[in-house]
Design a protein around this motif. Structure first.
Motif, PDB file in Angstrom:
ATOM      1  N   ASN A  11       0.544  -1.234  -0.209  1.00 22.28           N
ATOM      2  CA  ASN A  11      -0.086  -0.079   0.041  1.00 22.28           C
ATOM      3  C   ASN A  11       0.747   1.292   0.128  1.00 22.28           C
ATOM      4  OD1 ASN A  11      -2.427  -1.443   0.191  1.00 22.28           O
ATOM      5  ND2 ASN A  11      -2.259  -1.774   2.336  1.00 22.28           N
ATOM      6  N   CYS A  12       2.012   1.111   0.432  1.00 21.66           N
ATOM      7  CA  CYS A  12       2.846   2.531   0.546  1.00 21.66           C
ATOM      8  C   CYS A  12       3.444   2.784  -0.863  1.00 21.66           C
ATOM      9  CB  CYS A  12       4.068   2.156   1.435  1.00 21.66           C
ATOM     10  SG  CYS A  12       5.293   3.467   1.811  1.00 21.66           S
ATOM     11  N   LYS A  13       3.135   4.209  -1.296  1.00 19.11           N
ATOM     12  CA  LYS A  13       3.699   4.600  -2.564  1.00 19.11           C
ATOM     13  C   LYS A  13       5.193   4.757  -2.607  1.00 19.11           C
ATOM     14  CE  LYS A  13      -0.736   4.741  -3.709  1.00 19.11           C
ATOM     15  NZ  LYS A  13      -1.279   4.449  -2.439  1.00 19.11           N
ATOM     16  N   GLN A  14       5.724   4.963  -1.430  1.00 17.94           N
ATOM     17  CA  GLN A  14       7.087   5.178  -1.540  1.00 17.94           C
ATOM     18  C   GLN A  14       7.981   3.812  -1.137  1.00 17.94           C
ATOM     19  OE1 GLN A  14       8.518   7.938  -2.357  1.00 17.94           O
ATOM     20  NE2 GLN A  14       6.676   9.190  -2.157  1.00 17.94           N
ATOM     21  N   ARG A  15       7.222   2.749  -1.498  1.00 16.59           N
ATOM     22  CA  ARG A  15       7.824   1.524  -0.909  1.00 16.59           C
ATOM     23  C   ARG A  15       9.311   1.111  -1.214  1.00 16.59           C
ATOM     24  NH1 ARG A  15       7.184  -3.744  -3.324  1.00 16.59           N
ATOM     25  NH2 ARG A  15       7.297  -5.568  -1.788  1.00 16.59           N
ATOM     26  N   ALA A  16       9.565   1.478  -2.639  1.00 15.73           N
ATOM     27  CA  ALA A  16      10.744   0.955  -3.084  1.00 15.73           C
ATOM     28  C   ALA A  16      11.970   1.987  -2.289  1.00 15.73           C
ATOM     29  CB  ALA A  16      10.810   1.617  -4.435  1.00 15.73           C
ATOM     30  N   ILE A  17      11.683   3.274  -2.143  1.00 16.27           N
ATOM     31  CA  ILE A  17      12.632   4.118  -1.248  1.00 16.27           C
ATOM     32  C   ILE A  17      12.751   3.488   0.018  1.00 16.27           C
ATOM     33  CG2 ILE A  17      12.938   6.291  -0.253  1.00 16.27           C
ATOM     34  CD1 ILE A  17      11.516   7.312  -2.602  1.00 16.27           C
ATOM     35  N   LEU A  18      11.621   2.991   0.554  1.00 14.39           N
ATOM     36  CA  LEU A  18      11.660   2.504   2.131  1.00 14.39           C
ATOM     37  C   LEU A  18      12.409   1.245   2.056  1.00 14.39           C
ATOM     38  CD1 LEU A  18      10.503   2.471   4.974  1.00 14.39           C
ATOM     39  CD2 LEU A  18       8.491   1.462   4.301  1.00 14.39           C
TER      40      LEU A  18
END
Length: 780
Positions: free
Chosen positions: A218-225
């Motif tokens: 669900n997190c749109k910044q998943r890749a950065i995270l």
């Protein structure tokens, strides 16, 4: 006819068959000496996870079936494994850290052996060969989706303070105010000195992501995270690594990233000291989710490492109980079915399937130690599925051994025995395994032990097994193989053991080969309890000859349990009075061997010998032997025993001897009459069968009575009349303190067995008892 009566099985729930011989004493419970945890993969450096290079599991996940492989399995398989040489349950021993030398790990890759558990987790595991490894300077975890690497931040800064095209303002605000500050703390922390700070930050990060509904995908910044989390893998803290694992799994990574995370968990789980981390960091739920949600075919390697980790952790009592309550057993059964069905659909066994099943069945074996797991094994259909796996993987010795370990443990309980006996073709499968792996002692001994438990429970199970094609011939073939092997081992040194050497070896600890023989004989003895099958088996010359050979070459001081079981099996077979009985044709030789047992200092051996003499002495040839060899004196001496079973067996021999008129006077020797009456006094109210046998012996003895005083003695006559009068009164004879069911059973025995013979004996004694003295001859 004296009924054979064998010592009761340790399981109190064994059925009672009063009309037929009972099974011999159950062998001592299987020992379980815990060896180190199984080795499966190659040790790599701690600093990095696996490179991203694609790996085909079929190319390298192989387990050799050579002698060296078997030896490695015995020495290195996981906590909770049992060694062949020790089959009785013992406390677990401490494990030792495995060697990491290159020549050892190279072979481990092919064998697919899990590494032993150590006190530290400084080594990370690798499935590759040396030639397949590539050098990486940074962390090797990668985003689970290639498109995630292409996400661009609007501001161009590297701290992620921006929003993506499909991110709502609320999501962007939550990211920038709740998540981003934590990530900044993580990036600024010194990886070498701020481990505690990083751990606290990871805990905060997980809670914030959970509160913001940003877990999963669900997190749109998943890749950065994920990129930031991957950089922390090299810190080297197991606690931090588990927190990272929890976060990364919660973000639902797949493919190679999932594989690498499972390897990291596997590495950490190798250290027993880290068990507490798995409890406090609540990582087990995430680990179990991998088993429940991931497809076996596309993530088989990840599942393999995941199962390996759970197998390590299942050695911890607290962790295994928690996982059991979280439906671990049911999950594993479903995975077994998935593997089985996949192999059926592909018309061949996938190489990775065997490795998965080795770890899976090792976990189930540890679960089987928990008493609360039995209802789950029954309700989940695990027993039936284990039989399917046993048949499918009959050529895989490791899988078969693990399944046999599970079944041998569960078959110690009646409810599991009933369910196992009801599994389609279970007896046929067991026989196939025995024929396939005749010389695999650790496997054979567990299968035979399971058969012994099944055939000790009920006649239907005995019939099922006996009716299988080649059932008895398979057992006798194994009997012959291990008998010859034991003889070779005994004579290997070229001389017999001295008395001091025999005495120094504890008789309770049989050798590996002796243990197989003990359990084989137990199955034969249990089958012979069935009246029809026992009658047929008593005519089997090969069977009787092998039992006699055991008594001939093995002294009771060498292996008590083996000799006693052999005598017990002969006792069961000697019960059947058939024309072609192989026992009857060899009864004189058997009697000579039993005389050695009577002369021993082993009460168990003496008891078994007395039981066999009770059956064999129904023939005049053996009654003559009993008198000629003074066996009857042993029997009279046994009447002093405080054990009702011993007295019962001794009475069985004496009642047969008193059938012959010329042998009745032997009861007067050694105080036999007094001892019989004392037996009646001591055991009458609690054992009416024994009381009845005493009365029958005295009835035979007094057939030609003219005077009770001359026949029994004055004091003995008075005591006998007093006891019989008392015991024939229901109010005085039956113990009202017993519970209702037990009192009803005692009353049935009292009415049907004791009263008929006791009332007649009392009438006879009273009719020949008088206080008048005979007149002297009158003078002329």
């Amino acid at each position: 006819m004296k009924k054979p009566k064998l010592p009761a099985s340790p399981n109190n729930e064994d059925e009672i068959v009063p009309s037929f011989p009972k099974p011999p004493v159950d062998p001592v419970d299987i020992k379980r000496v815990s060896s180190a945890r199984a080795r499966l993969f190659k040790v790599a450096s701690q600093g990095t996870l696996l490179p991203d290079k694609a790996v085909n599991p079929e190319d390298f996940i192989k387990r050799l079936h050579s002698e060296s492989s078997v030896a490695a399995l015995h020495s290195g398989r996981g906590r909770g494994d049992a060694r062949l040489s020790d089959l009785n349950i013992q406390n677990q021993t401490k494990e030792h850290r495995p060697t990491s030398s290159s020549n050892v790990v190279g072979s481990e890759i092919e064998k697919g052996i899990l590494p032993k558990r150590s006190s530290s987790s400084s080594a990370l595991l690798n499935l590759r060969n040396e030639s397949e490894q590539t050098e990486r300077s940074g962390p090797t975890l990668c985003p689970s989706n290639g498109s995630e690497n292409k996400n661009k931040n609007r501001s161009g800064s590297g701290n992620g303070s921006r929003t993506s095209d499909d991110e709502t303002e609320e999501e962007a605000y939550y990211w920038n105010t709740e998540i981003l500050p934590i990530l900044n703390i993580i990036e600024k922390a010194d990886n070498d000195t701020d481990v505690d700070c990083l751990c606290k930050a990871c805990i905060r990060l997980y809670k914030s992501l959970e509160n913001g509904n940003m877990l999963g995908r669900n997190c749109k910044q998943r890749a950065i995270l994920l990129k930031i989390l991957y950089k922390l893998v090299d810190v080297g803290s197991d606690q931090l690594s588990l927190l990272l694992v929890k976060l990364i799994l919660a973000l639902r990574v797949t493919g190679k990233n999932l594989l690498n995370v499972c390897k990291l968990i596997f590495k950490i789980s190798r250290c027993e000291n880290n068990d507490v981390l798995f409890q406090t960091e609540n990582i087990l739920d995430s680990l179990l989710d991998v088993l429940k949600s991931e497809d076996m075919l596309s993530n088989s390697e990840a599942l393999l490492y995941c199962l390996g980790a759970i197998k390590f952790l299942s050695g911890n009592a607290n962790l295994i109980k928690y996982m059991l309550n979280e439906n671990l057993l049911e999950t594993l059964v479903q995975l077994m079915k998935h593997i089985s069905n996949t192999d059926k659909e592909s018309d061949s066994l996938l190489p990775i399937s065997g490795n998965l099943l080795v770890q899976l069945t090792a976990i189930l074996r540890n679960i089987a130690d928990l008493s609360q797991s039995r209802p789950r094994f029954l309700l989940s259909g695990a027993l039936s599925e284990l039989c399917v796996i046993l048949e499918q993987y009959i050529a895989d010795k490791d899988v078969c051994t693990n399944v046999a370990r599970i079944l041998s443990k569960l078959s110690s309980y009646n409810d599991c025995c009933t369910a196992l006996a009801d599994c389609p073709r279970c007896f046929s499968i067991f026989l196939a395994v025995l024929n396939k792996h005749q010389k695999k002692q650790d496997l054979v001994v567990r299968i035979v032990f399971t058969l012994g438990n099944l055939t000790a429970k009920n006649n239907h199970a005995r019939e099922q097994f006996y009716m299988e094609d080649g059932a008895i011939s398979t057992l006798l073939s194994l009997f012959q193989i291990y008998y010859e092997l034991d003889c070779c081992m005994k004579s290997a040194s070229g001389r017999s053991e001295s008395a001091e050497e025999v005495n120094s070896r504890h008789p309770k600890h049989p050798t590996d080969v002796e243990d197989v023989l003990i359990k084989l004989i137990r199955v034969l003895a249990n089958i012979s309890i069935h009246p029809s099958l026992g009658t047929v088996l008593s005519t089997n010359q090969n069977c009787v000859d092998l039992l006699i050979k055991v008594l001939e070459y093995k002294q009771i001081d060498e292996c008590e349990e083996l000799v006693i079981n052999a005598a017990a099996a002969i006792n069961n077979l000697s019960y059947y009075q058939t024309k072609h009985s192989a026992v009857r044709s060899r009864q004189l030789r058997i009697s000579e061997l039993l005389l050695r047992l009577l002369l021993s200092n082993n009460m168990e051996g003496i008891l078994e010998a007395a039981r066999v003499f009770g059956n064999l002495s129904q023939t005049k040839e053996i009654r003559d032997f009993v008198v000629a060899k003074n066996v009857y004196k042993f029997m009279i001496a046994l009447l002093d025993s405080k054990n009702p079973d011993v007295c019962f067996s001794a009475c069985g021999v004496l009642i047969n001897v008193t059938v012959d008129n010329n042998k009745r006077t032997i009861l007067r020797e050694e105080g036999g009459i007094k001892k019989l009456i004392d037996c009646l006094q001591d055991f009458g109210p609690s054992d009416w069968q024994l009381a009845s046998l005493v009365c029958k012996t005295l009835w035979n003895y007094s057939e030609k009575i003219t005077s009770a005083a001359l026949c029994f003695g004055n004091k003995e006559t008075e005591k006998l009349i007093e006891l019989l009068t008392t015991y024939l009164e229901e109010e005085l004879a039956l113990d009202n303190s017993l519970d209702k069911d037990l009192r009803a059973y005692h009353k049935v025995c009292w009415e049907s067995e004791f009263i008929p013979v006791a009332s007649q004996l009392l009438t006879r004694v009273q009719s020949h008892d008088t206080l008048l003295e005979p007149l002297s001859v009158p003078s002329q």
